[in-house]
Design a protein around this motif. Structure first.
Motif, PDB file in Angstrom:
ATOM      1  N   GLU A 149       0.615  -0.999  -0.049  1.00  0.00           N
ATOM      2  CA  GLU A 149       0.016   0.098  -0.088  1.00  0.00           C
ATOM      3  C   GLU A 149       0.797   1.140   0.076  1.00  0.00           C
ATOM      4  N   ALA A 150       0.675   2.155  -0.826  1.00  0.00           N
ATOM      5  CA  ALA A 150       1.513   3.406  -1.030  1.00  0.00           C
ATOM      6  C   ALA A 150       0.648   4.331   0.148  1.00  0.00           C
ATOM      7  N   LEU A 151       1.460   5.154   0.737  1.00  0.00           N
ATOM      8  CA  LEU A 151       1.054   6.070   1.729  1.00  0.00           C
ATOM      9  C   LEU A 151       1.508   7.249   1.155  1.00  0.00           C
ATOM     10  N   TRP A 152       2.403   7.433   0.236  1.00  0.00           N
ATOM     11  CA  TRP A 152       2.971   8.918  -0.195  1.00  0.00           C
ATOM     12  C   TRP A 152       2.910   8.868  -1.819  1.00  0.00           C
ATOM     13  N   ALA A 153       2.502  10.046  -2.171  1.00  0.00           N
ATOM     14  CA  ALA A 153       2.663  10.545  -3.722  1.00  0.00           C
ATOM     15  C   ALA A 153       4.061  11.485  -3.968  1.00  0.00           C
ATOM     16  N   ILE A 154       4.563  11.035  -4.901  1.00  0.00           N
ATOM     17  CA  ILE A 154       5.896  11.836  -5.260  1.00  0.00           C
ATOM     18  C   ILE A 154       5.322  12.386  -6.708  1.00  0.00           C
ATOM     19  N   ARG A 155       5.207  13.715  -6.436  1.00  0.00           N
ATOM     20  CA  ARG A 155       4.720  14.330  -7.709  1.00  0.00           C
ATOM     21  C   ARG A 155       6.253  14.914  -8.381  1.00  0.00           C
ATOM     22  N   TRP A 156       6.451  14.866  -9.328  1.00  0.00           N
ATOM     23  CA  TRP A 156       7.761  15.520 -10.067  1.00  0.00           C
ATOM     24  C   TRP A 156       7.418  15.697 -11.620  1.00  0.00           C
ATOM     25  N   ARG A 157       8.555  16.210 -12.234  1.00  0.00           N
ATOM     26  CA  ARG A 157       8.607  16.724 -13.481  1.00  0.00           C
ATOM     27  C   ARG A 157      10.087  16.649 -14.085  1.00  0.00           C
ATOM     28  N   TRP A 190       4.522   9.467  -8.846  1.00  0.00           N
ATOM     29  CA  TRP A 190       4.863   8.050  -8.302  1.00  0.00           C
ATOM     30  C   TRP A 190       4.328   8.031  -7.113  1.00  0.00           C
ATOM     31  N   LEU A 191       3.723   6.700  -6.746  1.00  0.00           N
ATOM     32  CA  LEU A 191       3.476   6.303  -5.366  1.00  0.00           C
ATOM     33  C   LEU A 191       4.420   5.498  -4.608  1.00  0.00           C
ATOM     34  N   ALA A 192       4.517   5.783  -3.206  1.00  0.00           N
ATOM     35  CA  ALA A 192       5.410   5.032  -2.588  1.00  0.00           C
ATOM     36  C   ALA A 192       4.812   4.370  -1.243  1.00  0.00           C
ATOM     37  N   CYS A 193       5.476   3.219  -0.824  1.00  0.00           N
ATOM     38  CA  CYS A 193       4.901   2.693   0.677  1.00  0.00           C
ATOM     39  C   CYS A 193       6.094   3.571   1.502  1.00  0.00           C
ATOM     40  N   THR A 223      14.041   5.851  -1.416  1.00  0.00           N
ATOM     41  CA  THR A 223      14.547   5.329  -2.765  1.00  0.00           C
ATOM     42  C   THR A 223      14.332   6.033  -3.744  1.00  0.00           C
ATOM     43  N   LEU A 224      12.709   6.060  -3.967  1.00  0.00           N
ATOM     44  CA  LEU A 224      12.247   6.596  -4.994  1.00  0.00           C
ATOM     45  C   LEU A 224      12.411   8.256  -5.125  1.00  0.00           C
ATOM     46  N   ARG A 225      12.391   9.009  -4.044  1.00  0.00           N
ATOM     47  CA  ARG A 225      12.549  10.032  -3.793  1.00  0.00           C
ATOM     48  C   ARG A 225      14.102  10.712  -4.256  1.00  0.00           C
ATOM     49  N   GLU A 226      14.818   9.778  -3.874  1.00  0.00           N
ATOM     50  CA  GLU A 226      16.349   9.931  -3.854  1.00  0.00           C
ATOM     51  C   GLU A 226      16.602   9.860  -5.391  1.00  0.00           C
ATOM     52  N   SER A 233       1.019  13.196   0.991  1.00  0.00           N
ATOM     53  CA  SER A 233       0.361  12.131   1.486  1.00  0.00           C
ATOM     54  C   SER A 233      -0.683  11.692   0.336  1.00  0.00           C
ATOM     55  N   VAL A 234      -0.949  10.112   0.068  1.00  0.00           N
ATOM     56  CA  VAL A 234      -1.858   9.887  -0.834  1.00  0.00           C
ATOM     57  C   VAL A 234      -3.241  10.575  -0.640  1.00  0.00           C
ATOM     58  N   ALA A 235      -3.603  10.793   0.526  1.00  0.00           N
ATOM     59  CA  ALA A 235      -4.952  11.610   1.031  1.00  0.00           C
ATOM     60  C   ALA A 235      -5.104  12.702  -0.092  1.00  0.00           C
TER      61      ALA A 235
END
Length: 90
Positions: free
Chosen positions: A29-37, A50-53, A59-62, A75-77
């Motif tokens: 389950e993803a709890l975080w949303a990483i919005r990027w361009r 991208w969604l991240a547990c 890892t994804l943010r880095e 938050s995915v909320a």
């Protein structure tokens, strides 16, 4: 990489969305949303998500930060479905 929102079946309640982590091979389950361009190919108003547990958030943010991509973590909320718009015929 893209997460998929999967509705959770509930009885007597509105369905809840569960989002899956975008990390390859992870379906947690993803709890975080990483919005990027990528500024080389995306205009300033374009964002990918991208969604991240919890374990894969850094890892994804880095990965994105190492490429100097502008990003925001939320938050995915915040990804709740927008209210449907009503059209009027005038």
């Amino acid at each position: 990489m893209s997460g998929i929102g999967v509705p959770t079946v509930t009885l007597g309640r509105a369905p809840e969305h569960q989002f899956s982590c975008s990390r390859a091979g992870c379906r947690d389950e993803a709890l975080w949303a990483i919005r990027w361009r990528n500024p080389k190919i995306h205009t300033a108003d374009r964002r990918k998500t991208w969604l991240a547990c919890e374990p894969h958030l850094e890892t994804l943010r880095e990965f994105l930060a190492a490429r100097d991509f502008p990003l925001e973590v939320e938050s995915v909320a915040t990804l709740a479905d927008p209210e449907p718009t009503q059209s009027t015929n005038e």
